[in-house]
Design a protein around this motif. Structure first.
Motif, PDB file in Angstrom:
ATOM      1  N   VAL A 183      -0.992  86.304 -48.399  1.00  0.00           N
ATOM      2  CA  VAL A 183       0.215  86.406 -49.217  1.00  0.00           C
ATOM      3  C   VAL A 183      -0.042  85.711 -50.550  1.00  0.00           C
ATOM      4  N   TRP A 184       0.184  86.462 -51.630  1.00  0.00           N
ATOM      5  CA  TRP A 184      -0.042  85.899 -52.963  1.00  0.00           C
ATOM      6  C   TRP A 184       0.738  86.716 -53.984  1.00  0.00           C
ATOM      7  N   GLY A 185       1.418  86.030 -54.864  1.00  0.00           N
ATOM      8  CA  GLY A 185       2.121  86.686 -55.960  1.00  0.00           C
ATOM      9  C   GLY A 185       3.193  87.662 -55.499  1.00  0.00           C
ATOM     10  N   GLY A 186       3.861  87.366 -54.403  1.00  0.00           N
ATOM     11  CA  GLY A 186       4.910  88.250 -53.916  1.00  0.00           C
ATOM     12  C   GLY A 186       4.400  89.483 -53.190  1.00  0.00           C
ATOM     13  N   ARG A 187       3.119  89.551 -52.949  1.00  0.00           N
ATOM     14  CA  ARG A 187       2.498  90.691 -52.260  1.00  0.00           C
ATOM     15  C   ARG A 187       1.701  90.183 -51.073  1.00  0.00           C
ATOM     16  N   SER A 188       1.355  91.101 -50.183  1.00  0.00           N
ATOM     17  CA  SER A 188       0.454  90.727 -49.098  1.00  0.00           C
ATOM     18  C   SER A 188      -0.680  91.733 -49.039  1.00  0.00           C
ATOM     19  N   PHE A 189      -1.852  91.216 -48.727  1.00  0.00           N
ATOM     20  CA  PHE A 189      -3.071  92.015 -48.656  1.00  0.00           C
ATOM     21  C   PHE A 189      -3.650  91.854 -47.253  1.00  0.00           C
ATOM     22  N   THR A 190      -3.879  92.948 -46.573  1.00  0.00           N
ATOM     23  CA  THR A 190      -4.423  92.881 -45.227  1.00  0.00           C
ATOM     24  C   THR A 190      -5.865  92.404 -45.281  1.00  0.00           C
ATOM     25  N   LEU A 191      -6.147  91.331 -44.536  1.00  0.00           N
ATOM     26  CA  LEU A 191      -7.505  90.799 -44.454  1.00  0.00           C
ATOM     27  C   LEU A 191      -8.230  91.339 -43.229  1.00  0.00           C
ATOM     28  N   ALA A 192      -7.505  91.491 -42.125  1.00  0.00           N
ATOM     29  CA  ALA A 192      -8.105  91.997 -40.888  1.00  0.00           C
ATOM     30  C   ALA A 192      -6.995  92.617 -40.049  1.00  0.00           C
ATOM     31  N   GLN A 193      -7.357  93.644 -39.302  1.00  0.00           N
ATOM     32  CA  GLN A 193      -6.367  94.324 -38.486  1.00  0.00           C
ATOM     33  C   GLN A 193      -7.035  95.032 -37.321  1.00  0.00           C
ATOM     34  N   MET A 194      -6.222  95.347 -36.324  1.00  0.00           N
ATOM     35  CA  MET A 194      -6.693  96.133 -35.193  1.00  0.00           C
ATOM     36  C   MET A 194      -5.497  96.859 -34.590  1.00  0.00           C
ATOM     37  N   VAL A 195      -5.769  97.945 -33.903  1.00  0.00           N
ATOM     38  CA  VAL A 195      -4.731  98.676 -33.196  1.00  0.00           C
ATOM     39  C   VAL A 195      -5.110  98.701 -31.724  1.00  0.00           C
ATOM     40  N   LEU A 196      -4.153  98.299 -30.896  1.00  0.00           N
ATOM     41  CA  LEU A 196      -4.358  98.254 -29.453  1.00  0.00           C
ATOM     42  C   LEU A 196      -3.455  99.280 -28.786  1.00  0.00           C
ATOM     43  N   GLU A 197      -3.908  99.869 -27.714  1.00  0.00           N
ATOM     44  CA  GLU A 197      -3.016 100.708 -26.928  1.00  0.00           C
ATOM     45  C   GLU A 197      -2.195  99.760 -26.074  1.00  0.00           C
ATOM     46  N   HIS A 198      -0.998  99.468 -26.573  1.00  0.00           N
ATOM     47  CA  HIS A 198      -0.167  98.417 -26.002  1.00  0.00           C
ATOM     48  C   HIS A 198       1.261  98.704 -26.453  1.00  0.00           C
TER      49      HIS A 198
END
Length: 134
Positions: free
Chosen positions: A64-79
């Motif tokens: 989170v910076w300057g009123g925005r957010s930038f994805t650093l890491a992500q994953m999708v789980l079957e859940h």
């Protein structure tokens, strides 16, 4: 000179199907360059989930910076639930740990689905401050 919609579609299709165009090649180096500006600085991260079609769960850590957010890491789980076990999302935290510059001071914000003793101990081990909404 006008470019036809068919041409735009062909270019987009090329980017989406080209195996050489991926996050590791383009997005990660861009993030690493951006994050170098935060050596020794305070860094605010969010840990969050989203449910997709009642079948998949997206888990991500954002900067989170300057009123925005930038994805650093992500994953999708079957859940089908937003509550995910610590072991399931640990790889996302480890990816972020490897992206961050040295000596930055991290504050991790998370929602009530992340009330895990393992997460708190992991944050403490890596000198990350944390705030979990319970």
């Amino acid at each position: 000179m006008t470019i036809s919609p068919r041409s735009h579609h062909a270019r987009l299709n090329y980017l989406l199907t080209n195996p050489q165009v991926n996050a590791e090649t383009f997005y990660v180096p861009l993030l690493q360059q951006l994050l170098q500006a935060f050596i020794g600085e305070d860094v605010l991260l969010t840990l969050d989930t989203s449910i997709l079609w009642d079948q998949f769960c997206w888990v991500g850590v954002c900067f989170v910076w300057g009123g925005r957010s930038f994805t650093l890491a992500q994953m999708v789980l079957e859940h089908g639930s937003a509550s995910v076990a610590f072991d399931a999302y640990l790889p996302v935290l480890e990816q972020v740990l490897n992206l961050l510059p040295p000596d930055c001071r991290v504050m991790l914000l998370a929602d009530r689905g992340f009330e895990h003793g393992e997460l708190i101990r992991w944050c403490n081990r890596h000198a990350w401050q944390w705030s979990i909404r319970a």
